[in-house]
Design a protein around this motif. Structure first.
Motif, mmCIF file in Angstrom:
data_model
loop_
_atom_site.group_PDB
_atom_site.id
_atom_site.type_symbol
_atom_site.label_atom_id
_atom_site.label_comp_id
_atom_site.label_asym_id
_atom_site.label_seq_id
_atom_site.Cartn_x
_atom_site.Cartn_y
_atom_site.Cartn_z
ATOM 1 N N ILE A 1 -2.014 -6.525 -3.867
ATOM 2 C CA ILE A 1 -2.720 -6.239 -2.600
ATOM 3 C C ILE A 1 -3.979 -7.078 -2.509
ATOM 4 C CG2 ILE A 1 -4.037 -4.464 -1.368
ATOM 5 C CD1 ILE A 1 -1.918 -2.444 -2.433
ATOM 6 N N GLU A 2 -4.679 -7.187 -3.621
ATOM 7 C CA GLU A 2 -5.911 -7.982 -3.632
ATOM 8 C C GLU A 2 -5.593 -9.457 -3.394
ATOM 9 O OE1 GLU A 2 -9.682 -8.885 -6.632
ATOM 10 O OE2 GLU A 2 -8.223 -7.330 -7.142
ATOM 11 N N ASN B 1 0.835 -1.208 0.000
ATOM 12 C CA ASN B 1 0.000 0.000 0.000
ATOM 13 C C ASN B 1 0.864 1.250 0.000
ATOM 14 O OD1 ASN B 1 -2.849 -0.316 -0.161
ATOM 15 N ND2 ASN B 1 -2.817 -1.388 1.810
ATOM 16 N N ARG C 1 -2.116 -3.078 -7.152
ATOM 17 C CA ARG C 1 -3.492 -3.324 -6.712
ATOM 18 C C ARG C 1 -3.833 -4.810 -6.796
ATOM 19 N NH1 ARG C 1 -6.022 1.993 -9.703
ATOM 20 N NH2 ARG C 1 -5.796 3.430 -7.905
ATOM 21 N N LYS C 2 -3.317 -5.452 -7.859
ATOM 22 C CA LYS C 2 -3.562 -6.892 -8.012
ATOM 23 C C LYS C 2 -2.858 -7.669 -6.876
ATOM 24 C CE LYS C 2 -4.870 -10.588 -10.363
ATOM 25 N NZ LYS C 2 -4.359 -11.610 -9.507
ATOM 26 N N ILE D 1 0.906 0.548 -10.918
ATOM 27 C CA ILE D 1 -0.238 0.740 -10.000
ATOM 28 C C ILE D 1 -1.224 -0.394 -10.147
ATOM 29 C CG2 ILE D 1 -2.288 2.187 -9.595
ATOM 30 C CD1 ILE D 1 -0.424 4.617 -10.177
ATOM 31 N N LEU E 1 2.082 1.593 -3.396
ATOM 32 C CA LEU E 1 0.994 2.066 -4.278
ATOM 33 C C LEU E 1 0.790 3.565 -4.108
ATOM 34 C CD1 LEU E 1 -1.365 1.479 -6.219
ATOM 35 C CD2 LEU E 1 -2.769 0.961 -4.201
ATOM 36 N N GLU E 2 0.759 4.012 -2.861
ATOM 37 C CA GLU E 2 0.584 5.444 -2.624
ATOM 38 C C GLU E 2 1.758 6.230 -3.186
ATOM 39 O OE1 GLU E 2 -2.050 6.988 -1.458
ATOM 40 O OE2 GLU E 2 -3.022 5.005 -1.441
ATOM 41 N N LYS F 1 1.256 6.378 -6.925
ATOM 42 C CA LYS F 1 0.198 7.344 -7.248
ATOM 43 C C LYS F 1 0.708 8.765 -7.128
ATOM 44 C CE LYS F 1 -3.880 4.639 -5.900
ATOM 45 N NZ LYS F 1 -4.974 4.519 -4.906
#
Length: 897
Positions: A668-669, A245, A665-666, A661, A248-249, A252
Motif C-alpha cells: 500500500i505504501e 486495503n 502495508r508495504k 499484514i 489488509l482489513e 486484520k
C-alpha cells in the motif's frame, strides 16, 4: 370587321337558326313579327351582352338554356364568340381560327368582353354608328353634342389619342414618383457602403477571435486528454489501493479472530489440566501405585496399547494432512495462474468499460452536434423555401426554368423591338414616298409618279385622295407600332428587372444550397458515427456482466486458494509444513515401532508372571476402576495434546497473518495513491471541461454571429449592387421622361389629334355629301359642326338640323351614318340597318335603295345588313335571307337561292 356567320339556339322565337353571311348587301326580309330583328339582337347580344339588363327575356319561352355563336373577321383573322345561358348562369368564350381548328383564347364574360374591346369593338360606337335600330336613324344627331363628339372621336381615333394623352400624364406622374423613389433609395448607397465596410471589419475580427478560441479549445483538449490519462492511472492505483486495503482489513480481522480462538484454546487447556488433576488425584495415584506391583505390567501393557492406538491415529491424521497439502500444492499454482489470467481479463474489461463510458460521452456530444446540424439544415431549407415561395416557384429547377424563360423572353423582346423599329422605319419611308407623290401631283404634274401614265384632273384628285388615305392608314399603323414598341420596351424593362432579381436569388439559393449540402453531409456523417457508437455501446451490458462474472470468479478463486493454503500460506510454506509433518510422521512411526517392541516384551512378562498364554481384559473391580480412570486420564491427555497441536497451528497462522499484514502495508505504501491528488485531478478536469464547453459555446455563438454577419454582408452587397443598377435605371428613366414629354405633346389636341380631326371630318363630310345629294333635297350640301352635328347649306344660308322636316332629318341622318361608315371602312367595313325606310316617303325610299345598291362603289369592300319587310330591297341585295313563322310560332330563316 365583317360578319361570317351566326348560330341561334332558343333565342327569342328562334329554336335553331344558322346563317352564313356574304359580302355586299344582305337583305333579311319577312313579315312583321317573323323574327327578323331577333337575328340582329343575337348579333348585338354576342358582341355586347351587358347592354341587356334582363337576359332571361331573350330566352325562348319554355326553354332552360339558350346559346348564340357569332363568327366575325377582323384584320384577316376569324374569331368565334359564344354566349350561353343555362338555368340563369351565363358562360362566354372567345376562339380564334387557326387553319381548320378553333383555339380558345379567352373564357369568362369579363375576359371575353375585355378582349373584344381590345379588338376595337365598343358598345357605344356600335350602337350609335354601326347598328341602326328601327326608328333610331337620327339617334346620333339627337345625342348630346359632347356625347356625339366623343362617339365620333372614338371612331376616328382622336378619343383614343386623348385618352393616351391623359394616360401619359398618369404614366409620367408614376414614373416621376418612381424617379423620386429611386433618388431616395440611391441616397442610401453611402450609408450602406459604410455599413458594409463596418460589417466586413467586424467579420474579420470575429474570424480572428474564432481562430484564437479554436486554438485555445485545442490546447484545452490536449490538457483534458493529459488529465484524463493521469486520472486513469490514478484510478488504477486507487482500485489497487482499495483492493489491498480491503485485503489488509480482512487479514486484520482474520488475525483478531485467530487471537480470540487462541485464547479459547488456552482456556480449554487450563480446563483440561484441571480435569486431569481431578481424575489423577493423590488418592488414586497411590492406589494405582500400590496395585501396580501386581498389575503394573498389565496396566503398562494396556497403556502402551493405548499409546500405540493414539500414535496410529496421529499417523492417519498426518497422512491425511500431507495428502491435503500435496493436493493444495498441486492446485494452488493452477488456481493462481487462473486468477492471474482472470485479473488480466478483469483489467481489460475494466478498460473496455471505461472506453464505453468515454464512448457514451462522445455519443452524447455527437447527438448534441447532430441536433445543432439538423436545426441548421432545417433553417437553411426554410430560408430556401421562403425565397422560392416568395417568387411563386416550387424548387430551384423551376426558378432556373423561370430565369431561362425570362432571359429567352428578353432576347425575344429585343428581337421584336428591333423588328418593330425596322417596320416603323419602313412605314415612315412609305409615308415620305407618298407625301412626295402628293407633292408632285399638287405641283401640277400630269403623269403618275409610279407608272408615268397620263392622268386626268379627276384622276389626279382621286389618286391624291387615295394616297392621303394610304398615308392616314400608314400613320395609324406607325402609331400602333410606336405604341407596341413602348409597351414592349416597358415589358422588356420589367422582365430584365425580374431576370436580375431571379439571378440574385439564384446566387443566394446556390450559396445556401452549398451550405445545405455541407450540413446534410455533416448530418449523415454524424448519424453514421452515432450509429457506429450505438452499435459499439450495445456490447456494454454484456461487458458489464462479463466484468461482474470475472470479479465473482476471482473471489471464488481467492476463497479456494485461501482454503487450500490454510489461510494464505504460500506453496513454499506449505512445502515446508509438509516436510515438518513428514518428519513428525517418521518420528511417530519410529516411536510406534519402539512401543510395539516394548508392548511385546511386557506381554511376555505378563504371560510369564500370570502364567497365561493370552492377556485378557477383565481384571478385578479395582483394575476396572483403575482402567476407567486411566482411560479417562488418557482421553484428557489426548484432548490436551490436540489442544496443544491446535494452539501451535493457531500461533503459526497468527504468525503468517502478521507477515502478510506487514507485506500488505508495504505494498500500500509503495502504490503511493493519494485521494487528495485524485480529487484535485478530478476538479481540474471538471474546470477544464467547463472551460472547454464555455469556449465551444463562444465559438458556436461566434459562428452564428458570423453567419448573420456574412448574410448581412451578402445582403448589403446585393442591395448596393441593386442600387448601382437603379442608378443606371434612374438615368434611363430621366431620359425616358424627356422622351415621354415629347410623345405626350405629340398626342395632344394640337398634335396628331388635330390632324386626325381635320382629316376625319373632311372625309366624313365628303362621303356624307355624296350620299346626301342622292336624296334630291333642296340643299347644296351638308357640313359638320365642331361636335359633328349637321348644318345644311343652300346658297349663303345655313339651316340647322332642328329646322328640317322629319323626312329631311332622316335623310341627313342616314347620310351621316353612311358617311361615317364609308370614311372608316378600313376598320368598320359593315353596317346594320333595321327597317331603315321608316319615316321615309316613296321617293326617299327609292333614293335609299339606290344608295344601298351603289355602296360597294362608294366605299369599296362594304358589308351591309338590312332588315326590312319591303321586298323592294331584294332587287339590290347580294344575299337574301327570308324569315317566317311556322305553325308552332317558331322562326324559320332560310337563304334564298
Amino acid at each position: 370587321m365583317r360578319l361570317i356567320s351566326v348560330d341561334l339556339r332558343n333565342f327569342r322565337s328562334h329554336v335553331n337558326t344558322k346563317l352564313d353571311f356574304s359580302d355586299g348587301v344582305v337583305a333579311i326580309v319577312g313579315e312583321n313579327g317573323a323574327g327578323k330583328s331577333s337575328i340582329l339582337e343575337a348579333i348585338n347580344y354576342a358582341l355586347f351582352p351587358m347592354s341587356y339588363r334582363n337576359q332571361e327575356e331573350l330566352m325562348r319561352r319554355g326553354s332552360r338554356e339558350m346559346a348564340v355563336s357569332l363568327v366575325i373577321e377582323i384584320d384577316g383573322k376569324q374569331y368565334r364568340i359564344t354566349r350561353t345561358r343555362r338555368e340563369g348562369k351565363p358562360e362566354s368564350k372567345l376562339e380564334v381560327k387557326q387553319g381548320d381548328m378553333w383555339r380558345l383564347i379567352q373564357h369568362g364574360s369579363q375576359d371575353v368582353n375585355k378582349s373584344l374591346e381590345e379588338l376595337g369593338l365598343r358598345s357605344d360606337v356600335f350602337e350609335n354608328t354601326i347598328y341602326i335600330r328601327q326608328g333610331e336613324i337620327a339617334s346620333l344627331l339627337n345625342a348630346k353634342p359632347a356625347e356625339r363628339k366623343k362617339i365620333v372621336g372614338r371612331i376616328l381615333g382622336t378619343e383614343d389619342l386623348e385618352e393616351i394623352y391623359e394616360d401619359l400624364r398618369d404614366v409620367i406622374s408614376d414614373i416621376r414618383q418612381r424617379e423620386s423613389e429611386l433618388e431616395g433609395e440611391i441616397k442610401r448607397v453611402g450609408s450602406l457602403r459604410e455599413e458594409l465596410e463596418r460589417a466586413r471589419e467586424d467579420l474579420i475580427k470575429k474570424k480572428e477571435k474564432k481562430k484564437e478560441l479554436e486554438k485555445g479549445e485545442k490546447e484545452l483538449s490536449i490538457k483534458i486528454e493529459e488529465i484524463k490519462r493521469r486520472i486513469e492511472e490514478e484510478e488504477k492505483r486507487r482500485d489497487l489501493y482499495h483492493k489491498l486495503n480491503a485485503q489488509l482489513e480482512e487479514k486484520k480481522k482474520e488475525k483478531a479472530e485467530k487471537e480470540v480462538k487462541r485464547e479459547e484454546i488456552n482456556r480449554s487447556i487450563a480446563s483440561k489440566n484441571e480435569d486431569l488433576r481431578g481424575v489423577l488425584g493423590q488418592e488414586s495415584i497411590s492406589e494405582l501405585e500400590r496395585k501396580a506391583r501386581v498389575y503394573e505390567p498389565y496396566l503398562k501393557y494396556w497403556q502402551l496399547i493405548g499409546e500405540i492406538q493414539y500414535i496410529n491415529n496421529d499417523i492417519m491424521r498426518l497422512e491425511k494432512e500431507i495428502e491435503e497439502i500435496e493436493t493444495a500444492m498441486k492446485k494452488i499454482p493452477e488456481l493462481e495462474e487462473e486468477r492471474s489470467r482472470i485479473e488480466k481479463e478483469l483489467l481489460e474489461a475494466e478498460g473496455e468499460l471505461k472506453s464505453m463510458e468515454r464512448l457514451e460521452g462522445e455519443l452524447k456530444s455527437e447527438r448534441n452536434s447532430l441536433i445543432k446540424a439538423e436545426n441548421e439544415v432545417n433553417s437553411l431549407k426554410n430560408s430556401i423555401d421562403g425565397i422560392l415561395k416568395s417568387i411563386g416557384v416550387e424548387d430551384i429547377f423551376a426558378l432556373k426554368k423561370v430565369l431561362l424563360e425570362a432571359i429567352a423572353k428578353v432576347d425575344e423582346l429585343n428581337n421584336l423591338i428591333s423588328s418593330l423599329e425596322a417596320e416603323k422605319k419602313s412605314k415612315n419611308k412609305e409615308v415620305s414616298g407618298l407625301e412626295e407623290m402628293i407633292e408632285i401631283l399638287e405641283r401640277g404634274e400630269r403623269r403618275c409618279p409610279v407608272c408615268s401614265t397620263e392622268l386626268s384632273d379627276e384622276r389626279i384628285k382621286e389618286v391624291i385622295s387615295e394616297k392621303r388615305s394610304e398615308i392616314d392608314e400608314l400613320i395609324v399603323k406607325i402609331e400602333e407600332i410606336e405604341k407596341e414598341i413602348t409597351n414592349k420596351r416597358e415589358e422588356l424593362e420589367r422582365i430584365k428587372k425580374k431576370a436580375d432579381d431571379m439571378t440574385r436569388l439564384e446566387k443566394d439559393i446556390d450559396f445556401m444550397n452549398r451550405s445545405l449540402e455541407e450540413k446534410i453531409s455533416e448530418v449523415e456523417m454524424r448519424r453514421e458515427k452515432i450509429k457506429n457508437l450505438e452499435l459499439k455501446l450495445r456490447e456494454k451490458s454484456e461487458k458489464e456482466k462479463r466484468f461482474d462474472e470475472l470479479k465473482r470468479r476471482i473471489n471464488e478463486l481467492n476463497r479456494s486458494i485461501g482454503e487450500l493454503s490454510k489461510h494464505g500460506k504460500t506453496v513454499e510454506e506449505l512445502s515446508r509444513e509438509k516436510e515438518m509433518r513428514r518428519e513428525k510422521l517418521d518420528s511417530y512411526r519410529k516411536n510406534l515401532e519402539v512401543l510395539n517392541n516394548e508392548a511385546e516384551k511386557i506381554a511376555e512378562e505378563i504371560r510369564g508372571i500370570a502364567g497365561i498364554s493370552t492377556i485378557e481384559k477383565g481384571l478385578e473391580q479395582e483394575l476396572e476402576k483403575a482402567k476407567r480412570r486411566k482411560e479417562e486420564a488418557d482421553k484428557l491427555i489426548r484432548d490436551l495434546d490436540e489442544l496443544r497441536r491446535r494452539l501451535n497451528e493457531v500461533n503459526l497462522e497468527i504468525e503468517e497473518l502478521d507477515k502478510r499484514i506487514i507485506e500488505l502495508r508495504k505494498e500500500i505504501e509503495d502504490i503511493g495513491f493519494s485521494e487528495d491528488t485524485y480529487s484535485e485531478l478530478k476538479r481540474e478536469l471538471e474546470n477544464l471541461s467547463r472551460e472547454k464547453e464555455k469556449t465551444a459555446r463562444e465559438i458556436s455563438q461566434l459562428e452564428g454571429e458570423m453567419r448573420i454577419r456574412e448574410e448581412r454582408v451578402r445582403s448589403l452587397e446585393a442591395e448596393i449592387s441593386d442600387l448601382e443598377r437603379k442608378e443606371k435605371v434612374l438615368e434611363r428613366i430621366r431620359r425616358f421622361l424627356d422622351a415621354l414629354h415629347e410623345v405626350r405633346n405629340a398626342f395632344s389636341k394640337d398634335g396628331i389629334q388635330r390632324i386626325l380631326r381635320e382629316r376625319g371630318k373632311a372625309a366624313i363630310e365628303h362621303y356624307s355629301n355624296r350620299i346626301f345629294r342622292d336624296f334630291s333635297l333642296p340643299y347644296e350640301k351638308l357640313e359638320l359642326t365642331e361636335d359633328y352635328g349637321i348644318n345644311l347649306i343652300r346658297g349663303n344660308e345655313r339651316f340647322s338640323i332642328e329646322n328640317l322636316s322629319g323626312g329631311e332629318k332622316i335623310a341627313a341622318a342616314i347620310s351621316l351614318r353612311l358617311g361615317i361608315a364609308l370614311a372608316k371602312a378600313g376598320k368598320m367595313d359593315f353596317l346594320i340597318m333595321d327597317e331603315p325606310t321608316v319615316h321615309l316617303d316613296d321617293i326617299r325610299r327609292e333614293n335609299l335603295m339606290e344608295i344601298v345598291d351603289r355602296l360597294p362603289q362608294l366605299g369599296g369592300r362594304m358589308q351591309l345588313i338590312v332588315v326590312t319587310h319591303l321586298k323592294d330591297f331584294e332587287t339590290v341585295a347580294d344575299q337574301i335571307i327570308r324569315v317566317r313563322r311556322d305553325r308552332s310560332g317558331n322562326s324559320i330563316a332560310e337563304i334564298a337561292q
